[in-house]
Design a protein around this motif. Sequence first.
Motif, short mmCIF file in Angstrom:
data_model
loop_
_atom_site.label_atom_id
_atom_site.label_comp_id
_atom_site.label_asym_id
_atom_site.label_seq_id
_atom_site.Cartn_x
_atom_site.Cartn_y
_atom_site.Cartn_z
N TYR A 1 85.41 18.96 -2.20
CA TYR A 1 86.59 18.17 -1.86
C TYR A 1 86.24 16.92 -1.05
CZ TYR A 1 86.11 21.29 2.19
OH TYR A 1 85.61 22.00 3.25
N ASP A 2 84.95 16.70 -0.77
CA ASP A 2 84.53 15.55 0.03
C ASP A 2 83.90 14.44 -0.81
OD1 ASP A 2 85.36 16.00 2.68
OD2 ASP A 2 83.75 17.42 3.03
N VAL A 3 84.29 14.33 -2.07
CA VAL A 3 83.65 13.35 -2.96
C VAL A 3 83.84 11.92 -2.44
CG1 VAL A 3 83.67 12.35 -5.27
CG2 VAL A 3 83.86 14.81 -5.00
N ALA A 4 85.05 11.60 -2.01
CA ALA A 4 85.31 10.20 -1.62
C ALA A 4 84.42 9.78 -0.45
CB ALA A 4 86.79 10.03 -1.26
N ALA A 5 84.29 10.64 0.56
CA ALA A 5 83.44 10.30 1.71
C ALA A 5 81.96 10.28 1.31
CB ALA A 5 83.68 11.31 2.83
N THR A 6 81.59 11.18 0.40
CA THR A 6 80.19 11.22 -0.06
C THR A 6 79.85 9.93 -0.82
OG1 THR A 6 80.37 13.62 -0.27
CG2 THR A 6 78.54 12.57 -1.43
N ALA A 7 80.82 9.42 -1.55
CA ALA A 7 80.58 8.21 -2.35
C ALA A 7 80.21 7.02 -1.46
CB ALA A 7 81.81 7.89 -3.18
N LEU A 8 80.70 7.00 -0.22
CA LEU A 8 80.35 5.89 0.68
C LEU A 8 78.85 5.90 0.98
CD1 LEU A 8 83.33 6.13 3.23
CD2 LEU A 8 83.09 4.61 1.23
N TRP A 9 78.26 7.11 1.06
CA TRP A 9 76.79 7.22 1.24
C TRP A 9 76.08 6.76 -0.03
CZ3 TRP A 9 74.50 7.98 5.76
CH2 TRP A 9 75.21 8.63 6.78
N LEU A 10 76.62 7.15 -1.18
CA LEU A 10 75.95 6.80 -2.44
C LEU A 10 75.87 5.29 -2.62
CD1 LEU A 10 77.49 9.54 -4.78
CD2 LEU A 10 75.24 9.52 -3.68
N ASP A 11 76.90 4.58 -2.16
CA ASP A 11 76.89 3.11 -2.27
C ASP A 11 75.63 2.54 -1.61
OD1 ASP A 11 79.31 3.23 -3.51
OD2 ASP A 11 80.49 2.64 -1.75
N ALA B 1 80.29 11.25 -11.77
CA ALA B 1 80.08 10.22 -12.79
C ALA B 1 80.78 8.89 -12.46
CB ALA B 1 80.50 10.74 -14.16
N PRO B 2 81.92 8.90 -11.75
CA PRO B 2 82.51 7.60 -11.38
C PRO B 2 81.64 6.81 -10.39
CG PRO B 2 84.16 9.35 -11.22
CD PRO B 2 82.83 10.01 -11.43
N HIS B 3 80.66 7.46 -9.78
CA HIS B 3 79.89 6.80 -8.70
C HIS B 3 78.42 6.57 -9.04
CE1 HIS B 3 83.43 7.47 -6.29
NE2 HIS B 3 83.42 8.73 -6.66
N VAL B 4 77.88 7.32 -10.00
CA VAL B 4 76.44 7.24 -10.33
C VAL B 4 76.33 7.35 -11.86
CG1 VAL B 4 74.18 8.33 -10.00
CG2 VAL B 4 75.94 8.61 -8.24
N PRO B 5 75.40 6.57 -12.50
CA PRO B 5 75.25 6.75 -13.96
C PRO B 5 74.96 8.22 -14.29
CG PRO B 5 73.98 4.85 -13.18
CD PRO B 5 74.51 5.55 -11.95
N ALA B 6 75.68 8.76 -15.26
CA ALA B 6 75.61 10.20 -15.53
C ALA B 6 74.18 10.66 -15.86
CB ALA B 6 76.57 10.55 -16.67
N ASP B 7 73.37 9.77 -16.48
CA ASP B 7 72.02 10.20 -16.86
C ASP B 7 71.07 10.30 -15.66
OD1 ASP B 7 71.72 7.52 -16.36
OD2 ASP B 7 70.68 7.06 -18.25
#
Length: 287
Positions: free
Chosen positions: A72-82, A105-111
């Motif tokens: 459930y923490d995808v949105a906050a995790t995505a800030l790190w991925l950026d 997949a919305p944040h990183v290329p799926a492959d």
Amino acid sequence: MTVAVVGPGAIGGTVAAHLIQSGLDPVLCARTPFDRLVVHTPAVRIEATPRVVWDPSQADPVDWVLIATKTYDVAATALWLDRLVGPATRVAVLQNGVEHVTRFAPHVPADRIVPVVVEIPAERSAPGVVVQRRDGWMKVPTGANGAAFAALFDSPDLIVSTEVDWTSVAWAKLAVNCAGAVSGLTGRSAGVVSRPDIAELMRDLVAECLAVGTAEGAVLSADLPDRVVAQTQASPPDSVNSLLADRRAGRPTEWDARNGVIARLGRKHGIPTPLNAMAATLLAALD
Ligand SMILES: NC(=O)C1=CN([C@@H]2O[C@H](COP(=O)(O)OP(=O)(O)OC[C@H]3O[C@@H](n4cnc5c(N)ncnc54)[C@H](OP(=O)(O)O)[C@@H]3O)[C@@H](O)[C@H]2O)C=CC1
Ligand SMILES: CC(C)(CO)C(=O)C(=O)O
């Protein structure tokens, strides 16, 4: 090889300790910072002072990102991925459920996403302090990314392997997790399975998972409900699954990834899943 672990809780902390034992120097991307990582595995006590950062602006691109936050923490995790993901970074998702790739997949290329089935019973008593109760394993799909992930680890009480039929492994693990709703709902640790009515309820939850997983292409054995109950009966009665840990800490729970997904996919296939739907609804109401 540079590695970042996002979410150094029970699983992230344990995996970071095994990476350190394997000779790597992971940076830990935390929400609650700590100075010292102490992990008791079945074999050893690992104590280390890795670099801990707590603001995405402190992070730079790495070769590998290991995500061990809650589903459930995808949105906050995505800030790190950026910040952490560069043109060649691979991202391993160490979470429960069967939707690892679609979740990120919305944040990183799926492959470049490596889904990981994690079977490590781990409990956190304070930030950076974790007990791994039994030897653990992680399974990733075969292929170059999976093999490269497995090669990060060289630690005797955490076995990492590749699987041709990763989907079936993920559904078999989901069977354990959907039945674990009984702990989240009763507030009781694994010993609650000693009640025959609870064991029966767990079997019925798993039977729904078995039907939906089979429709999704997993190959699951018909005795999966009995095996999940037997596995729970064999756990120390005071074992706390991560759903119950969330409930006890007053955090939201992973009801959607563990029970809701069975109801959602059941609807797609026209398979009734009243028990998982009810578990998801009740757990959602407790969030
Ligand atoms: N525990 C277990 O035995 C097992 C768990 N799993 C799965 O592994 C995944 C992780 O679970 P688990 O380790 O138990 O969970 P924990 O709650 O112990 O750890 C999650 C960590 O993520 C951190 N976090 C939350 N938001 C952020 C953020 N924005 N930036 C950085 N860190 C953040 C939390 O910080 P904070 O310290 O502030 O809470 C916490 O340290 C889940 O999908 C779970 O289902 C799978 C197998 C076994
Ligand atoms: C099955 C178990 C308890 C340990 O791997 C788990 O997956 C969890 O706590 O979420």
